[in-house]
Design a protein around this motif. Structure first.
Motif, PDB file in Angstrom:
ATOM      1  N   TRP A  13      -9.005   2.844  -7.541  1.00  0.00           N
ATOM      2  CA  TRP A  13      -9.866   3.354  -6.480  1.00  0.00           C
ATOM      3  C   TRP A  13     -10.207   2.223  -5.512  1.00  0.00           C
ATOM      4  N   LEU A  48       0.831  -1.197   0.000  1.00  0.00           N
ATOM      5  CA  LEU A  48       0.000   0.000   0.000  1.00  0.00           C
ATOM      6  C   LEU A  48       0.873   1.257   0.000  1.00  0.00           C
ATOM      7  N   LYS A  49       1.925   1.240   0.786  1.00  0.00           N
ATOM      8  CA  LYS A  49       2.842   2.393   0.850  1.00  0.00           C
ATOM      9  C   LYS A  49       3.507   2.635  -0.514  1.00  0.00           C
ATOM     10  N   LEU A  99       1.595   6.507  -7.038  1.00  0.00           N
ATOM     11  CA  LEU A  99       0.528   7.407  -7.480  1.00  0.00           C
ATOM     12  C   LEU A  99       0.931   8.864  -7.288  1.00  0.00           C
ATOM     13  N   ASP A 100       1.558   9.175  -6.164  1.00  0.00           N
ATOM     14  CA  ASP A 100       2.035  10.544  -5.909  1.00  0.00           C
ATOM     15  C   ASP A 100       3.045  10.981  -6.967  1.00  0.00           C
ATOM     16  N   VAL A 129      -8.991   1.453  -2.631  1.00  0.00           N
ATOM     17  CA  VAL A 129      -7.752   0.793  -2.207  1.00  0.00           C
ATOM     18  C   VAL A 129      -7.820   0.489  -0.717  1.00  0.00           C
ATOM     19  N   GLU A 158      -5.679  -2.407   2.329  1.00  0.00           N
ATOM     20  CA  GLU A 158      -4.382  -3.054   2.593  1.00  0.00           C
ATOM     21  C   GLU A 158      -4.075  -4.207   1.638  1.00  0.00           C
ATOM     22  N   LYS A 180       0.888   4.115  -2.944  1.00  0.00           N
ATOM     23  CA  LYS A 180       0.657   5.544  -2.683  1.00  0.00           C
ATOM     24  C   LYS A 180       1.808   6.386  -3.224  1.00  0.00           C
ATOM     25  N   GLN A 181       3.039   5.923  -3.032  1.00  0.00           N
ATOM     26  CA  GLN A 181       4.198   6.658  -3.528  1.00  0.00           C
ATOM     27  C   GLN A 181       4.192   6.693  -5.059  1.00  0.00           C
TER      28      GLN A 181
END
Length: 65
Positions: free
Chosen positions: A35, A3-4, A10-11, A37, A39, A7-8
């Motif tokens: 979408w 997940l981390k 996507l950023d 999202v 764990e 997110k990175q």
């Protein structure tokens, strides 16, 4: 992908691909939208062009291109 990591990615607007465990020859598995999202899973639109496919996938099946 965790997940981390997702997110990175996507950023940073990195390209993501779905590594379908049962792929269809000739399909484009490039992720266009993500979408719902959590764990373990996420909903994705994947493909190319006007007609995108949808799937609920495990985050572990996603990777960077």
């Amino acid at each position: 992908m965790t997940l981390k990591e997702l997110k990175q990615a996507l950023d940073n607007k990195e390209k993501i691909v779905w590594n379908d465990p049962d792929p269809i020859n000739g399909n484009d598995y490039t992720v266009q939208k993500i979408w719902n999202v959590n764990e373990l899973t996420a909903m994705i639109h994947y493909g190319n062009g006007k007609m995108l496919s949808e799937a609920e996938v495990y985050l572990s099946e996603l990777s960077l291109i």
